[in-house]
Design an enzyme around this catalytic site. Structure first.
Site, PDB file in Angstrom:
ATOM      1  N   ASP A 184       0.614  -1.111   0.163  1.00 42.10           N
ATOM      2  CA  ASP A 184       0.111  -0.277  -0.028  1.00 42.10           C
ATOM      3  C   ASP A 184       0.778   1.254   0.064  1.00 42.10           C
ATOM      4  O   ASP A 184       1.972   1.175   0.364  1.00 42.10           O
ATOM      5  CB  ASP A 184      -0.994  -0.030   1.270  1.00 42.10           C
ATOM      6  CG  ASP A 184      -1.865   1.162   1.329  1.00 42.10           C
ATOM      7  OD1 ASP A 184      -2.439   1.573   0.432  1.00 42.10           O
ATOM      8  OD2 ASP A 184      -1.938   1.788   2.399  1.00 42.10           O
ATOM      9  N   ASP A 221      -0.220   5.314   0.817  1.00 43.52           N
ATOM     10  CA  ASP A 221      -0.292   6.164   1.937  1.00 43.52           C
ATOM     11  C   ASP A 221      -0.326   5.482   3.160  1.00 43.52           C
ATOM     12  O   ASP A 221      -1.165   4.662   3.655  1.00 43.52           O
ATOM     13  CB  ASP A 221      -1.665   6.754   1.800  1.00 43.52           C
ATOM     14  CG  ASP A 221      -1.523   7.695   0.352  1.00 43.52           C
ATOM     15  OD1 ASP A 221      -0.399   7.913  -0.301  1.00 43.52           O
ATOM     16  OD2 ASP A 221      -2.863   7.853  -0.299  1.00 43.52           O
ATOM     17  N   ASP A 268       0.361   9.303   5.514  1.00 40.41           N
ATOM     18  CA  ASP A 268      -1.271   9.503   5.225  1.00 40.41           C
ATOM     19  C   ASP A 268      -1.602  10.588   5.683  1.00 40.41           C
ATOM     20  O   ASP A 268      -1.612  11.177   6.878  1.00 40.41           O
ATOM     21  CB  ASP A 268      -1.815   8.184   5.894  1.00 40.41           C
ATOM     22  CG  ASP A 268      -3.189   7.949   5.446  1.00 40.41           C
ATOM     23  OD1 ASP A 268      -3.326   8.727   4.206  1.00 40.41           O
ATOM     24  OD2 ASP A 268      -3.779   7.235   6.073  1.00 40.41           O
ATOM     25  N   THR A 304      -2.966   0.780  -4.737  1.00 39.93           N
ATOM     26  CA  THR A 304      -3.339   2.001  -3.768  1.00 39.93           C
ATOM     27  C   THR A 304      -4.682   2.473  -4.378  1.00 39.93           C
ATOM     28  O   THR A 304      -4.906   2.833  -5.549  1.00 39.93           O
ATOM     29  CB  THR A 304      -2.320   3.203  -4.067  1.00 39.93           C
ATOM     30  OG1 THR A 304      -2.639   4.155  -3.172  1.00 39.93           O
ATOM     31  CG2 THR A 304      -1.849   3.708  -5.144  1.00 39.93           C
ATOM     32  N   GLN A 343      -6.956   5.766  -4.625  1.00 40.19           N
ATOM     33  CA  GLN A 343      -6.746   7.378  -4.946  1.00 40.19           C
ATOM     34  C   GLN A 343      -7.959   7.833  -5.483  1.00 40.19           C
ATOM     35  O   GLN A 343      -8.072   8.093  -6.737  1.00 40.19           O
ATOM     36  CB  GLN A 343      -5.461   7.371  -5.897  1.00 40.19           C
ATOM     37  CG  GLN A 343      -4.308   6.931  -5.543  1.00 40.19           C
ATOM     38  CD  GLN A 343      -3.620   7.653  -4.069  1.00 40.19           C
ATOM     39  OE1 GLN A 343      -4.124   8.827  -3.955  1.00 40.19           O
ATOM     40  NE2 GLN A 343      -3.038   6.921  -3.274  1.00 40.19           N
ATOM     41  N   LYS A 350      -9.956  -1.321  -3.016  1.00 39.67           N
ATOM     42  CA  LYS A 350      -9.728  -1.771  -1.616  1.00 39.67           C
ATOM     43  C   LYS A 350     -10.982  -1.462  -0.741  1.00 39.67           C
ATOM     44  O   LYS A 350     -11.272  -0.128  -0.925  1.00 39.67           O
ATOM     45  CB  LYS A 350      -8.669  -1.811  -0.751  1.00 39.67           C
ATOM     46  CG  LYS A 350      -7.210  -2.040  -1.793  1.00 39.67           C
ATOM     47  CD  LYS A 350      -5.940  -1.826  -1.046  1.00 39.67           C
ATOM     48  CE  LYS A 350      -5.773  -0.213  -1.173  1.00 39.67           C
ATOM     49  NZ  LYS A 350      -4.685   0.258  -0.291  1.00 39.67           N
TER      50      LYS A 350
END
Length: 180
Positions: free
Chosen positions: A11, A13, A19, A54, A56, A105
């Site tokens: 992953d 961030d 993050d 990731t 986004q 995710k």
């Protein structure tokens, strides 16, 4: 897990960079975690494969221009190269949270896509992340998961104390038997 997976999924961030509550929207906000980048660089410098996985949603919501997002990603890729490593592939789900698809995710889509691309089975794959959605995606894809306590990791560990947890990406990679 004292053996190297055929494919390592990472992953972004909270694992490789700080993050932020509003996501990383500018190049100035992309604050890498130096030890994590160095550890992943060392890991992939040995020829092992790692793929970035990731969410986004800022792309899908139009909160960041594709060119700016590309520059943000390039900063990470350059930092990994400076550490001697590289990403074998990058998988991005631009879907906003309210427009979930199986790729985003906690869905397994990006993980399955990466495994297919690299010819790795679920039992040859490990996913490292900081969020419960990462753990859920790993479970849905049938791959092993390791939680790092950076980013959302501490809150995730409190909610799911059953997850194997490590203080950092470097520690999680060291547990594989070296290269961190």
């Amino acid at each position: 897990m004292r053996c190297f997976p055929r494919l390592l999924l990472i992953d972004r961030d909270g694992v490789l960079n700080e993050d932020l509550p509003t996501s990383v929207r500018t190049l100035a906000e992309m604050r890498l975690i130096p030890a994590a980048v160095a550890a992943l660089g060392a890991y992939t410098a040995t020829g092992r494969r790692a793929a970035l996985i990731t969410n986004q949603g800022i792309l899908g919501r139009g909160h960041v221009a594709p060119q700016v997002f590309g520059a943000i990603q390039l900063r990470l890729i350059k930092a990994l190269a400076d550490a001697g490593g590289r990403l074998a592939s990058v998988h991005i789900a631009p879907d906003p949270r309210d427009g979930l698809t199986p790729r985003r995710k906690p869905g397994p889509g990006m993980l399955l896509e990466a495994m297919h691309q690299h010819g790795a089975s679920p039992d040859e794959t490990l996913f490292i992340g900081d969020a419960l959605t990462d753990a859920e995606a790993a479970a849905a894809a049938g791959v092993a998961f390791r939680l790092v306590l950076t980013g959302k990791g501490a809150a995730s560990a409190a909610a799911r104390p059953d997850l194997p947890a490590y203080p950092s990406l470097a520690a999680a990679l060291a547990d594989l038997g070296g290269a961190a």
